[in-house]
Design a protein around this motif. Structure first.
Motif, PDB file in Angstrom:
ATOM      1  N   VAL A 114      37.751  53.632 -75.479  1.00  0.00           N
ATOM      2  CA  VAL A 114      38.231  52.689 -74.474  1.00  0.00           C
ATOM      3  C   VAL A 114      38.726  51.447 -75.205  1.00  0.00           C
TER       4      VAL A 114
ATOM      5  N   MET B 105      40.103  47.741 -74.669  1.00  0.00           N
ATOM      6  CA  MET B 105      39.965  46.803 -73.567  1.00  0.00           C
ATOM      7  C   MET B 105      40.332  45.399 -74.009  1.00  0.00           C
TER       8      MET B 105
ATOM      9  N   GLN C 116      48.045  58.322 -63.051  1.00  0.00           N
ATOM     10  CA  GLN C 116      46.853  58.820 -63.751  1.00  0.00           C
ATOM     11  C   GLN C 116      46.461  60.200 -63.224  1.00  0.00           C
TER      12      GLN C 116
ATOM     13  N   ASN D  21      46.107  51.951 -68.023  1.00  0.00           N
ATOM     14  CA  ASN D  21      45.911  51.456 -66.670  1.00  0.00           C
ATOM     15  C   ASN D  21      46.734  50.186 -66.432  1.00  0.00           C
ATOM     16  N   THR D  22      47.310  50.076 -65.230  1.00  0.00           N
ATOM     17  CA  THR D  22      48.058  48.863 -64.886  1.00  0.00           C
ATOM     18  C   THR D  22      47.529  48.200 -63.620  1.00  0.00           C
TER      19      THR D  22
ATOM     20  N   ALA E 118      43.763  47.046 -61.287  1.00  0.00           N
ATOM     21  CA  ALA E 118      42.308  46.887 -61.248  1.00  0.00           C
ATOM     22  C   ALA E 118      41.867  47.458 -59.912  1.00  0.00           C
TER      23      ALA E 118
ATOM     24  N   ALA F  41      40.215  52.984 -61.211  1.00  0.00           N
ATOM     25  CA  ALA F  41      39.468  53.427 -62.399  1.00  0.00           C
ATOM     26  C   ALA F  41      39.787  54.876 -62.763  1.00  0.00           C
TER      27      ALA F  41
ATOM     28  N   GLU G 269      41.731  56.006 -64.849  1.00  0.00           N
ATOM     29  CA  GLU G 269      41.872  56.199 -66.297  1.00  0.00           C
ATOM     30  C   GLU G 269      40.539  56.531 -66.961  1.00  0.00           C
TER      31      GLU G 269
ATOM     32  N   ALA H 181      41.394  55.536 -73.113  1.00  0.00           N
ATOM     33  CA  ALA H 181      41.726  54.710 -71.951  1.00  0.00           C
ATOM     34  C   ALA H 181      42.123  53.330 -72.464  1.00  0.00           C
TER      35      ALA H 181
ATOM     36  N   ASN I 291      43.039  49.492 -71.252  1.00  0.00           N
ATOM     37  CA  ASN I 291      43.024  48.473 -70.208  1.00  0.00           C
ATOM     38  C   ASN I 291      43.435  47.151 -70.840  1.00  0.00           C
ATOM     39  N   ASP I 292      44.736  46.908 -70.857  1.00  0.00           N
ATOM     40  CA  ASP I 292      45.302  45.705 -71.453  1.00  0.00           C
ATOM     41  C   ASP I 292      45.704  44.751 -70.335  1.00  0.00           C
TER      42      ASP I 292
ATOM     43  N   MET J 244      48.864  43.860 -66.662  1.00  0.00           N
ATOM     44  CA  MET J 244      48.501  43.664 -65.258  1.00  0.00           C
ATOM     45  C   MET J 244      48.926  42.311 -64.705  1.00  0.00           C
TER      46      MET J 244
END
Length: 185
Positions: A11, A13, A100, A136-137, A139, A142, A144, A172, A174-175, A179
Motif C-alpha cells: 500500500v 499512501m 476498480q 484510487n482517486t 475517498a 475502498a 482498491e 494499492a 492512495n495519493d 484527489m
C-alpha cells in the motif's frame, strides 16, 4: 470468532505516493499493463498524471477508458478482450469503485477465463488474478483494498456481488494529489 483478512501486498499512501509506484511495478516482473479507467478521469487530466509516471519509468501500457458507472458484464468483457489483443500481463486501475471493480473482473478473467458471470458469489475463481495496481482517486469505496466487486449483469438486470480473495490488488496507491481536484460529489 476467527476471521480472515485480506490486504493488498503493498500500500503506497500519501501525497506523492504515485512516484513510488514504478519501483513496485518493476518488482512484479511484468511487461505490459492495461490501464483501466473512465472518460471523466481522462478529461480531468488525472489519467495523464499517471501515464507521465509510467512513461518516465518506461513501463509499457495501453489505455481502456470505456468503463461506465455501475460497470457491466460488457465493460468487463470488452476490457478483457483489450487485455488479450494487446498482450497485457497486468492491470492498472485508475479511479473509484467502477474502474476498480472492472479491473478486478478483467484481471480474474485474465487467469481464469470464462465469463465474469461465472464468478458471481464467493471465492469461485481457481487462480489468483493477474497483478493489479489499484490507483484510487476517491475517498469512499475502498475498492482498491478489498476483495469485493460489483458488476451489473445487464441481461438479468441484477448487480452481481463478487467476493474473491483472488481479486486482491498487488499494489494499492492512495495519493492525495490525485484527489485534490475531484468533485465533492
Amino acid at each position: 470468532m476467527a476471521m480472515s483478512y485480506y490486504f493488498p501486498g503493498t500500500v503506497l499512501m500519501g501525497a506523492g505516493a504515485l512516484e513510488l509506484m514504478p519501483a513496485e511495478i518493476n518488482s512484479l516482473n511484468v511487461k505490459k499493463a492495461i490501464v483501466i479507467t473512465d472518460d471523466v478521469l481522462v478529461k480531468m487530466g488525472i489519467v495523464d498524471q499517471v501515464l507521465k509516471v509510467l512513461d518516465k519509468a518506461k513501463i509499457d501500457y495501453v489505455v481502456f477508458s470505456d468503463v461506465k458507472p455501475n460497470p457491466t458484464v460488457k465493460n468487463v468483457h470488452d476490457g478483457y478482450e483489450a487485455l488479450k489483443e494487446n498482450k497485457c500481463d497486468f492491470v492498472i486501475s485508475i479511479g473509484g469503485g467502477s474502474p476498480q471493480d472492472t479491473a478486478k473482473g478483467v484481471a480474474i478473467l485474465g487467469t481464469n477465463g470464462g465469463s465474469i458471470v461465472d464468478y458471481n458469489g464467493m471465492h469461485l475463481s481457481k487462480n489468483k488474478a493477474l497483478p493489479i495496481v489499484a490507483i484510487n482517486t476517491t475517498a469512499g469505496t475502498a475498492s482498491e483494498a478489498t476483495i469485493n466487486y460489483v458488476i451489473t449483469d445487464e441481461s438479468r438486470k441484477v448487480k452481481m456481488v463478487i467476493v474473491d480473495k483472488n481479486s486482491m490488488a498487488s499494489i494499492a496507491v492512495n495519493d492525495a494529489n490525485l484527489m485534490v481536484d475531484m468533485p465533492k460529489t
